[in-house]
Design a protein around this motif. Structure first.
Motif, PDB file in Angstrom:
ATOM      1  N   HIS A  31       0.982  -1.139   0.150  1.00  0.00           N
ATOM      2  CA  HIS A  31      -0.017  -0.005  -0.011  1.00  0.00           C
ATOM      3  C   HIS A  31       0.855   1.330   0.141  1.00  0.00           C
ATOM      4  O   HIS A  31       0.704   2.299  -0.848  1.00  0.00           O
ATOM      5  CB  HIS A  31      -0.857   0.049   1.330  1.00  0.00           C
ATOM      6  N   VAL A  32       1.749   1.225   0.697  1.00  0.00           N
ATOM      7  CA  VAL A  32       2.768   2.428   0.965  1.00  0.00           C
ATOM      8  C   VAL A  32       3.546   2.601  -0.321  1.00  0.00           C
ATOM      9  O   VAL A  32       3.709   3.418  -0.854  1.00  0.00           O
ATOM     10  CB  VAL A  32       3.694   2.277   2.153  1.00  0.00           C
ATOM     11  N   ALA A  33       4.260   1.332  -0.959  1.00  0.00           N
ATOM     12  CA  ALA A  33       4.850   1.359  -2.026  1.00  0.00           C
ATOM     13  C   ALA A  33       3.728   1.727  -3.108  1.00  0.00           C
ATOM     14  O   ALA A  33       4.484   2.453  -4.260  1.00  0.00           O
ATOM     15  CB  ALA A  33       5.640   0.020  -2.370  1.00  0.00           C
ATOM     16  N   GLY A  34       2.793   1.394  -3.394  1.00  0.00           N
ATOM     17  CA  GLY A  34       1.933   1.738  -4.444  1.00  0.00           C
ATOM     18  C   GLY A  34       1.520   3.246  -4.568  1.00  0.00           C
ATOM     19  O   GLY A  34       1.702   3.847  -5.843  1.00  0.00           O
ATOM     20  N   LEU A  35       1.401   3.976  -3.423  1.00  0.00           N
ATOM     21  CA  LEU A  35       1.272   5.209  -3.256  1.00  0.00           C
ATOM     22  C   LEU A  35       2.388   6.109  -3.715  1.00  0.00           C
ATOM     23  O   LEU A  35       2.430   6.967  -4.360  1.00  0.00           O
ATOM     24  CB  LEU A  35       0.828   5.714  -2.044  1.00  0.00           C
ATOM     25  N   ILE A  36       3.588   5.563  -3.497  1.00  0.00           N
ATOM     26  CA  ILE A  36       5.120   6.177  -3.727  1.00  0.00           C
ATOM     27  C   ILE A  36       4.902   6.037  -5.104  1.00  0.00           C
ATOM     28  O   ILE A  36       5.525   7.020  -6.066  1.00  0.00           O
ATOM     29  CB  ILE A  36       5.924   5.505  -3.063  1.00  0.00           C
ATOM     30  N   ALA A  37       4.639   5.067  -5.839  1.00  0.00           N
ATOM     31  CA  ALA A  37       4.957   4.596  -7.008  1.00  0.00           C
ATOM     32  C   ALA A  37       3.974   5.569  -7.886  1.00  0.00           C
ATOM     33  O   ALA A  37       4.438   6.325  -9.035  1.00  0.00           O
ATOM     34  CB  ALA A  37       4.744   3.307  -7.743  1.00  0.00           C
ATOM     35  N   ALA A  38       2.796   5.794  -7.486  1.00  0.00           N
ATOM     36  CA  ALA A  38       1.679   6.750  -8.163  1.00  0.00           C
ATOM     37  C   ALA A  38       2.248   8.291  -8.197  1.00  0.00           C
ATOM     38  O   ALA A  38       2.024   8.875  -9.256  1.00  0.00           O
ATOM     39  CB  ALA A  38       0.522   6.587  -7.570  1.00  0.00           C
ATOM     40  N   LEU A  39       2.899   8.562  -7.119  1.00  0.00           N
ATOM     41  CA  LEU A  39       3.447   9.867  -6.878  1.00  0.00           C
ATOM     42  C   LEU A  39       4.604  10.194  -8.042  1.00  0.00           C
ATOM     43  O   LEU A  39       4.785  10.861  -8.743  1.00  0.00           O
ATOM     44  CB  LEU A  39       3.754  10.250  -5.472  1.00  0.00           C
ATOM     45  N   MET A  40       5.475   9.196  -7.991  1.00  0.00           N
ATOM     46  CA  MET A  40       6.779   8.851  -8.875  1.00  0.00           C
ATOM     47  C   MET A  40       6.347   9.163 -10.398  1.00  0.00           C
ATOM     48  O   MET A  40       6.790   9.904 -11.167  1.00  0.00           O
ATOM     49  CB  MET A  40       7.567   7.860  -8.556  1.00  0.00           C
ATOM     50  N   THR A  41       5.075   8.464 -10.636  1.00  0.00           N
ATOM     51  CA  THR A  41       4.812   8.383 -12.044  1.00  0.00           C
ATOM     52  C   THR A  41       4.291   9.866 -12.395  1.00  0.00           C
ATOM     53  O   THR A  41       4.443  10.235 -13.314  1.00  0.00           O
ATOM     54  CB  THR A  41       3.710   7.360 -12.148  1.00  0.00           C
ATOM     55  N   ASP A  42       3.359  10.412 -11.476  1.00  0.00           N
ATOM     56  CA  ASP A  42       2.772  11.648 -11.767  1.00  0.00           C
ATOM     57  C   ASP A  42       3.767  12.759 -12.017  1.00  0.00           C
ATOM     58  O   ASP A  42       3.455  13.510 -12.910  1.00  0.00           O
ATOM     59  CB  ASP A  42       1.855  11.982 -10.366  1.00  0.00           C
TER      60      ASP A  42
END
Length: 108
Positions: A31-42
């Motif tokens: 869950h934490v890694a997924g949010l970080i990945a989404a932020l990095m992608t944005d």
């Protein structure tokens, strides 16, 4: 612990098919890694470590448990929900026991 993520009563895929309910850091970390990945992608992957930690702390972490930085939940519970949305769901009286259990598992 730097950040907390939901890690109790998480529905996950089961080897061989189907679903199962699991708990622990192995459930919180995605869950934490997924949010970080989404932020990095944005942002096209251009966050520095300091910028990313600031973004998480200022916009995506909700302080839970002991007020301020602590060893159980770090900066706070990482979520894409606004504080108002989070409080509406997790702080409601009927959700208190689930919320208490959910915040015991943390990751990152």
């Amino acid at each position: 612990v730097d950040y907390a993520g939901i890690g109790v009563a998480v529905t996950s895929l089961k080897p061989g098919g189907g679903f199962q309910t699991m708990q622990g850091t192995s459930m919180a970390a995605p869950h934490v890694a997924g949010l970080i990945a989404a932020l990095m992608t944005d942002k096209g992957g251009t966050y520095s470590d300091k910028e990313l930690r600031g973004e998480l702390a200022n916009n995506y972490a909700i302080d839970i448990g002991v007020e301020g930085l602590d060893t159980s939940t770090g900066v706070g519970f990482v979520t894409y929900l606004s504080k108002e949305e989070f409080n509406k769901f997790w702080r409601a009286p009927e959700a208190q026991s689930l919320a208490t259990a959910a915040f015991r598992a943390h990751a990152y």
